[in-house]
Enzyme design. Structure first.
Site, PDB file in Angstrom:
ATOM      1  N   CYS A 106       0.823  -1.207   0.000  1.00 25.09           N
ATOM      2  CA  CYS A 106       0.000   0.000   0.000  1.00 25.09           C
ATOM      3  C   CYS A 106       0.864   1.267   0.000  1.00 25.09           C
ATOM      4  O   CYS A 106       1.594   1.521   0.954  1.00 25.09           O
ATOM      5  CB  CYS A 106      -0.913  -0.047   1.233  1.00 25.09           C
ATOM      6  SG  CYS A 106      -1.704   1.502   1.659  1.00 25.09           S
TER       7      CYS A 106
ATOM      8  N   CYS B 283       0.106   3.763   2.796  1.00 20.13           N
ATOM      9  CA  CYS B 283       0.593   3.204   4.069  1.00 20.13           C
ATOM     10  C   CYS B 283       2.075   3.508   4.235  1.00 20.13           C
ATOM     11  O   CYS B 283       2.512   3.909   5.318  1.00 20.13           O
ATOM     12  CB  CYS B 283       0.380   1.692   4.117  1.00 20.13           C
ATOM     13  SG  CYS B 283      -1.339   1.173   4.002  1.00 20.13           S
TER      14      CYS B 283
END
Length: 98
Positions: free
Chosen positions: A23, A26
């Site tokens: 991600c 993230c």
């Protein structure tokens, strides 16, 4: 060894960062989460939880997008946010529960 349940059941607030290795947002939040973890030491806890390695917990709390941030206190979710968030906002929210 402390379990996830042990960690979130305390009377200090715990910020849990539900994230994934793949991600992009993230990864962008990693330095923010690390800084908050250092800055709130003693007042709150910060925990990173990889959703791919902890699927049962992710499912239990219905994490459907990453990053998802949750603040737990005494074993209950008291705040939840999906997506990126400003460091000051996140830190202030966490400390408001301490």
């Amino acid at each position: 060894m402390e379990t996830f349940k042990d960690i979130i059941s305390g009377d200090k607030p715990v910020l849990v960062d539900f994230h994934a290795e793949w991600c992009g947002p993230c990864k962008a939040m990693n330095p923010v989460i690390a800084a908050i973890g250092t800055e709130v030491q003693g007042k709150a806890r910060v925990l990173k939880l990889d959703i791919d390695r902890n699927q049962a917990i992710s499912n239990q709390f219905q994490v459907q997008a990453v990053p998802t941030f949750m603040i737990f206190k005494n074993g209950s979710v008291i705040w939840r946010h999906s997506g990126m968030i400003d460091k000051q906002q996140l830190k202030q929210r966490l400390l408001s529960y301490s």
